[in-house]
Design an enzyme around this catalytic site. Structure first.
Site, mmCIF file in Angstrom:
data_model
loop_
_atom_site.group_PDB
_atom_site.id
_atom_site.type_symbol
_atom_site.label_atom_id
_atom_site.label_comp_id
_atom_site.label_asym_id
_atom_site.label_seq_id
_atom_site.Cartn_x
_atom_site.Cartn_y
_atom_site.Cartn_z
ATOM 1 N N GLY A 96 43.396 41.387 30.567
ATOM 2 C CA GLY A 96 44.608 41.232 31.351
ATOM 3 C C GLY A 96 44.264 41.028 32.808
ATOM 4 O O GLY A 96 43.186 40.523 33.141
ATOM 5 N N THR B 41 43.340 41.659 36.785
ATOM 6 C CA THR B 41 42.374 42.471 37.524
ATOM 7 C C THR B 41 43.034 43.724 38.086
ATOM 8 O O THR B 41 42.481 44.828 38.006
ATOM 9 C CB THR B 41 41.753 41.645 38.659
ATOM 10 N N GLY B 42 44.233 43.567 38.648
ATOM 11 C CA GLY B 42 44.932 44.704 39.242
ATOM 12 C C GLY B 42 45.234 45.801 38.246
ATOM 13 O O GLY B 42 45.061 46.990 38.543
ATOM 14 N N VAL B 43 45.671 45.422 37.052
ATOM 15 C CA VAL B 43 45.989 46.420 36.027
ATOM 16 C C VAL B 43 44.724 47.146 35.591
ATOM 17 O O VAL B 43 44.711 48.374 35.436
ATOM 18 C CB VAL B 43 46.694 45.760 34.821
ATOM 19 N N GLU C 190 38.091 42.470 30.392
ATOM 20 C CA GLU C 190 37.969 41.077 30.816
ATOM 21 C C GLU C 190 39.243 40.761 31.571
ATOM 22 O O GLU C 190 40.343 40.912 31.039
ATOM 23 C CB GLU C 190 37.785 40.154 29.611
ATOM 24 N N CYS D 148 42.195 32.397 30.821
ATOM 25 C CA CYS D 148 41.352 33.037 31.839
ATOM 26 C C CYS D 148 40.276 32.080 32.316
ATOM 27 O O CYS D 148 39.784 32.198 33.441
ATOM 28 C CB CYS D 148 40.710 34.296 31.268
ATOM 29 N N GLU E 231 43.955 33.347 42.013
ATOM 30 C CA GLU E 231 44.283 33.031 40.625
ATOM 31 C C GLU E 231 45.763 32.681 40.509
ATOM 32 O O GLU E 231 46.625 33.392 41.033
ATOM 33 C CB GLU E 231 43.950 34.206 39.710
#
Length: 544
Positions: free
Chosen positions: A265, A267-269, A293, A327, A426
């Site tokens: 999912g 990056t922040g999560v 990832e 991704c 992104e």
């Protein structure tokens, strides 16, 4: 009981069907689409083998026809999360001691069921629920899911076969134990196969799992569970838990028996998960394994010697297949001035002009819709930023339309600034941004590619000459976990190109390889001595 050492069948990658006019596979998937579109699928929670309604239901809409409800999904409440964790811990008592090859047989059977009976159903669910074309659904929902189950069984067997040296008089063994506790698997909307892999990879190794799929991929995730149940997966080994992220995540991530997180999912999560685990590190029974990832700002870098025809195709396919919602999708492109003015720009724009966008049940469309309104608005913000910028120009696309579905046309942006917002952040949509560099600035452009983005997932270098390829491979060694030479930066195949990146792109544990499965075992060393000593004295203690 077998008086033999079983061997997993040699895995082969599942052939991709073509869905040509009149083919059996095309007829079958069209029938499945028609049947599935008639009424919403009711999707329950599945906890310890029991179907439950949870605390209510939430609708899932088809992205390309957002007024249409394709599923009604039960929502887990706090009590359901506790039940799921308890069911996973209970199931582990027997699953962890089930012989490896008996565990693997479940997933090998699931692969055969998906390759045959469930193939049109899984592809249709992915098309309707995630707006994938039949080709994108086939390579993902069918082939890659099948490949994960077959190849992971092979990798699991290899891990079990890795044993230490035993000198005369003793037998040394490694016991590849599943992790103690439960694994929390969190999967995204964009790949059905990630939903097939993230809960099952730990399960193959003897772990039990609480699985939270993305709400927008719930239709295909439901069929993944149906395949696994028909294949004989015991109750409680994987507990299917749709519902609010906060409710499920907070309870699982702070639970004493959390043994690992398997995540794909944003990056922040993932960073938020890592922070939660860190803040609770003293309460866990064992240190949780964190495998993630996350995002990417994937590049195509062209050298002046690159072949312009194949490069143009790579930009279009790499950037716009599945609406850029991969991704690995090509998002930033670096092109030398000589190629750009020599016809590459015109070739790319010409192909973009031929891409049809619409309902994926029309097989002539190249693209469907982006996944939901939130994504639509986020992508729209980047398009608007390009329109407002003095250093960026939209060369194709840019006109979004959400009247019937969340449609974003293939959009191509030229950026004079190599570190502009669209070159560095992104976007996760069908927006590709190109920066044209002077032919003599190859080395400087290599540095730009490496430094502009915090991500390091995929990237591609294009050149006919060998020297720049080798230079790029060395200079960009840490810029991409999956590095492509004269190919688009998407399309990794299980068993061929293990997938994952580092930096802000994740822990690089390489889904679809032995490297990933190792994370789900806690090895135990066993030493058996055949003739133990009977005297405490050593020879050096004797007098001369």
């Amino acid at each position: 009981m077998l008086n033999s050492i079983p061997k997993v069948p040699q895995p082969l990658n599942e052939p991709v069907l073509g869905y040509a006019p009149g083919s059996p596979e095309k007829k079958a998937v069209k029938r499945a689409l028609e049947t599935m579109a008639k009424s919403p699928v009711e999707i329950p929670l599945l906890i310890g083998g029991e179907r439950r309604k949870g605390s209510g239901f939430a609708d899932v809409h088809s992205p390309h026809a957002h007024k249409k409800v394709v599923a009604r999904v039960a929502q887990a409440g706090p009590e359901d999360v506790q039940r799921a964790v308890a069911a996973a811990l209970k199931a582990q008592e027997s699953w962890a001691v089930t012989p490896l090859h008996e565990r693997l047989a479940v997933f090998l059977r699931a692969a055969e069921l998906l390759a045959t009976k469930y193939r049109p159903l899984m592809n249709a669910a992915t098309m309707l629920g995630q707006s994938k074309t039949v080709h994108q659904a086939e390579i993902d929902a069918a082939c890659e899911s099948i490949d994960f189950w077959r190849w992971n069984a092979h990798f699991a067997e290899r891990i079990a076969a890795e044993q230490p040296y035993s000198p005369p008089g003793m037998w040394n063994q490694l016991d590849a134990r599943g992790l103690e506790g439960f694994v929390f698997a969190v999967t995204p909307f964009n790949f059905t196969s990630i939903g097939a892999n993230l809960p099952t990879a730990p399960a193959m190794m003897g772990c039990t799992v609480v699985w939270k799929p993305a709400h927008t991929a719930m239709l295909s995730a439901h069929f993944v569970m149906e395949v696994l149940r028909e294949a004989g997966l015991p109750d409680g080994v994987i507990n299917f838990l749709p519902g609010p992220s906060r409710v499920i995540g907070d309870a699982c991530l702070t639970h004493r028996d959390l043994a690992g997180v398997h995540f794909t999912g944003s990056t922040g999560v993932f960073q938020g998960m890592w922070k939660t685990v860190g803040e609770n590190i003293g309460k866990y029974r064992t240190y949780p394994r964190l495998v993630g990832e996350t995002g990417g700002k994937d590049f195509i870098l062209a050298h002046p010697s690159a072949d312009p025809e194949s490069l143009a195709v790579a930009i279009v396919r790499g950037g716009y297949e599945y609406q850029g919602q991969k991704c690995s999708a090509a998002s930033r492109v670096y092109v030398p001035e000589s190629l750009w003015k020599g016809g590459l720009r015109d070739r790319v724009l010409s192909m973009i002009g031929e891409l049809r966008v619409g309902d994926v049940s029309d097989f002539s469309n190249f693209m469907g819709a982006v996944i939901d309104d939130k994504s639509f608005k986020n992508i729209g913000g980047y398009v608007q930023a390009a329109k407002d910028s003095s250093t960026m120009k939209i060369a194709a696309g840019g006109n979004l339309d959400d009247r019937e579905g969340w449609f974003v046309p293939p959009t191509f942006v030229e950026s004079e600034d190599p570190k502009s917002k669209l070159m560095s952040e992104e976007i996760f949509g069908p927006v590709v941004t190109a920066h044209v560099y002077p032919d003599g600035k190859w080395k400087e452009t290599l540095a730009l590619v490496d430094e502009t983005s915090p991500y390091a997932l995929t990237g591609a270098v294009w050149a006919r000459d060998r020297a720049p390829i080798d230079e790029a491979r060395t200079t960009l060694r840490h810029a991409a976990g999956n590095f492509y030479i004269n190919d688009k930066p998407t399309g990794a195949v299980v068993g061929q190109q293990p997938f994952g990146g580092a930096r802000a792109s994740g822990t690089n544990d390489k889904a679809g390889s032995l490297w990933n499965l190792i994370r789900w075992v806690s090895p135990r060393t066993i030493k058996e001595t055949f003739a133990p000593p009977t005297d405490f004295r050593y020879p050096y203690m004797q007098e001369p």
